[in-house]
Scaffold this motif. Structure first.
Motif, PDB file in Angstrom:
ATOM      1  N   GLU A 184       0.816  -1.218   0.000  1.00 19.52           N
ATOM      2  CA  GLU A 184       0.000   0.000   0.000  1.00 19.52           C
ATOM      3  C   GLU A 184       0.851   1.271   0.000  1.00 19.52           C
ATOM      4  O   GLU A 184       0.420   2.321  -0.435  1.00 19.52           O
ATOM      5  N   SER A 185       2.075   1.157   0.525  1.00 16.40           N
ATOM      6  CA  SER A 185       2.931   2.349   0.612  1.00 16.40           C
ATOM      7  C   SER A 185       3.500   2.747  -0.758  1.00 16.40           C
ATOM      8  O   SER A 185       4.092   3.810  -0.890  1.00 16.40           O
ATOM      9  N   SER A 186       3.319   1.893  -1.770  1.00 17.19           N
ATOM     10  CA  SER A 186       3.899   2.206  -3.081  1.00 17.19           C
ATOM     11  C   SER A 186       3.174   3.380  -3.737  1.00 17.19           C
ATOM     12  O   SER A 186       1.947   3.376  -3.885  1.00 17.19           O
TER      13      SER A 186
ATOM     14  N   LEU B  59       1.175   2.330  -6.800  1.00 20.60           N
ATOM     15  CA  LEU B  59      -0.129   1.737  -6.498  1.00 20.60           C
ATOM     16  C   LEU B  59      -1.112   2.816  -6.015  1.00 20.60           C
ATOM     17  O   LEU B  59      -2.274   2.837  -6.419  1.00 20.60           O
ATOM     18  N   GLN B  60      -0.612   3.712  -5.164  1.00 18.63           N
ATOM     19  CA  GLN B  60      -1.496   4.768  -4.638  1.00 18.63           C
ATOM     20  C   GLN B  60      -2.074   5.593  -5.784  1.00 18.63           C
ATOM     21  O   GLN B  60      -3.261   5.902  -5.815  1.00 18.63           O
ATOM     22  N   ARG B  61      -1.217   5.953  -6.725  1.00 23.56           N
ATOM     23  CA  ARG B  61      -1.671   6.774  -7.841  1.00 23.56           C
ATOM     24  C   ARG B  61      -2.690   6.022  -8.695  1.00 23.56           C
ATOM     25  O   ARG B  61      -3.705   6.581  -9.112  1.00 23.56           O
ATOM     26  N   GLU B  62      -2.407   4.734  -8.936  1.00 21.43           N
ATOM     27  CA  GLU B  62      -3.348   3.919  -9.706  1.00 21.43           C
ATOM     28  C   GLU B  62      -4.718   3.931  -9.015  1.00 21.43           C
ATOM     29  O   GLU B  62      -5.750   4.121  -9.657  1.00 21.43           O
ATOM     30  N   LYS B  63      -4.693   3.763  -7.690  1.00 27.97           N
ATOM     31  CA  LYS B  63      -5.968   3.671  -6.965  1.00 27.97           C
ATOM     32  C   LYS B  63      -6.693   5.006  -6.929  1.00 27.97           C
ATOM     33  O   LYS B  63      -7.910   5.055  -7.051  1.00 27.97           O
ATOM     34  N   GLU B  64      -5.931   6.102  -6.728  1.00 26.05           N
ATOM     35  CA  GLU B  64      -6.626   7.393  -6.569  1.00 26.05           C
ATOM     36  C   GLU B  64      -7.111   7.934  -7.910  1.00 26.05           C
ATOM     37  O   GLU B  64      -8.065   8.691  -7.966  1.00 26.05           O
TER      38      GLU B  64
END
Ligand SMILES: C[S@@+](CC[C@H](N)C(=O)[O-])C[C@H]1O[C@@H](n2cnc3c(N)ncnc32)[C@H](O)[C@@H]1O
Length: 397
Positions: A204-206, A209-214
């Motif tokens: 989750e800290s990546s 990944l964060q950008r993909e999710k947001e």
């Protein structure tokens, strides 16, 4: 054919884009960028003189834009080109299935064609639309110059290209997938498989990944979108400075961004002192400042170009304005009501006199009412007319 162009063609034959569903009815609402009259008014501040126009959809993909071009410009001659035969086949199916061609009185031609050869197309175009395409050419300068040469003297060229500040996580992921694919690079189905497996394991800290999710996860449920984003064989991303260098190679004038609200500095800077410093900057420096302050939202640039010398009618001359004949902007939803959606789908509420003026304007062009005629019936000033013009609610003929 160049290796890069072949690779791009293979991607869009494997995953035609956009993967918008094919409908049994016309697409919803409107998009003013594809409505010639509305786009012309946005750029030039008045109604275009020509009714019979030619439009080029350069890199039409599966035809979502072409479908709106047909719907909004029922008398136009439209040429839609793409390098991917599978995307073109879907585009043709889309327009047939939705029925938009039933009331269409113009001509439409789909053509498998490399837009770098645009000079070979017959005639010139009053509107050229190239969304999400130039940044995938082996050399985008070749494309912008070839298309620019096909622009009619009074024509408009609408372009959408990627921005680097809002896409750097995507670029890193593209490189990671390519590393893992090794000699399978160019196998796009494998690329999607590798990319999806990578995302599934990232912590989750990546930031990737964060950008993909947001930002992207909803659209990327479709493999076509995931591949277009993470497994692309050729992508140029711009910043404001490289964008204007690119535009300058076309020999055309920059008219303005078609998402103009984003490029307003006062949404980011509130201090009067800072705003007075901003007023010393050139427009390009001001745009650069905006992207430096709001980088993650600069995923793309969308803008209009026109042949020089570009001029916009500002209606400052009272006599000229009094003689002009206003019509309603055709891109609105909810008329005839005082509360409606404007050309940009922003909710607005008209006051009583604005509503009366717009009602009279809606009778043009048949009634041929000038601003002077209208102001003889409604208590309204020329400056209030200018406010309707500036908000793109009326178009002056
Ligand atoms: C991201 S898609 C955009 C499709 C469409 N313009 C849209 O916005 O929905 C890029 C399209 O450009 C096409 N394309 C790429 N290079 C091209 C070229 N050299 N000539 C013509 N089309 C090209 C691709 O085949 C693909 O359909």
């Amino acid at each position: 054919m160049s290796e890069i162009r072949k690779a791009v063609q293979k991607l869009y034959n494997t995953y035609p884009f956009p993967p918008d569903p094919l409908l049994d009815e016309p697409p919803p609402g409107y998009n003013w960028r594809w409505h010639y009259q509305s786009a012309y008014n946005f750029c030039k501040g008045r109604k275009p003189k020509k009714e019979r126009i030619r439009i080029l959809d350069a890199g039409c993909g599966t035809g979502s834009s072409t479908e709106y071009l047909v719907l909004h410009n029922p008398m136009a001659d439209i040429v839609a080109v793409d390098i991917s035969e599978n995307a073109l086949a879907t585009a043709q199916k889309r327009l047939k299935k939705s029925g938009v061609l039933n009331d269409f009185q113009g001509n439409i031609e789909f053509k498998q064609f490399n837009l770098e050869d645009a000079r070979d197309l017959e005639g010139s175009f009053d509107l050229i639309n190239s969304v999400g395409v130039l940044h995938h050419l082996p050399n985008p300068v070749v494309g912008i110059q070839a298309l620019g040469d096909k622009l009619a003297d009074d024509g408009l060229f609408h372009i959408f290209v990627y921005g680097e500040l809002g896409r750097w996580e995507i670029l890193l992921m593209q490189r990671a997938i390519a590393l893992l694919q090794g000699d399978k690079v160019g196998d796009y189905e494998d690329g999607v498989k590798v990319g999806r497996a990578l995302f599934a394991g990232l912590p989750e800290s990546s930031r990737i990944l964060q950008r993909e999710k947001e930002r992207w996860v909803l659209e990327n449920q479709r493999d076509e979108c995931f591949a277009d984003m993470y497994v692309h064989p050729n992508e140029f991303d711009y910043n404001i400075d490289s964008l204007f260098e690119f535009i300058n190679t076309s020999g055309l004038d920059f008219v303005g961004f078609s998402n103009a609200d984003f490029w307003q500095i006062d949404r980011l800077i509130k201090s009067d002192d800072l705003l007075s410093r901003v007023s010393q900057l050139s427009p390009q420096e001001c745009y650069r400042l905006i992207e430096l302050l709001d980088p993650s939202n600069v995923t793309h640039y969308e803008f209009f170009l026109a042949k020089p010398p570009f001029t916009r009618e500002t209606w400052q001359d009272d006599n000229l304005l009094a003689k002009a004949k206003p019509e309603l902007n055709p891109c609105m939803m909810g008329w005839e009501s005082k509360s409606l959606l404007d050309y940009n789908y922003q909710p607005i509420t008209l006051n009583d006199s604005e509503f009366e003026v717009m009602k009279l304007a809606s009778q043009n062009p048949n009634q041929d009412l000038s601003v002077k005629d209208i102001l003889s019936e409604v208590n309204f000033s020329l400056d209030e007319v200018r406010s309707l013009i500036n908000r793109q609610l009326i178009i002056m003929g």
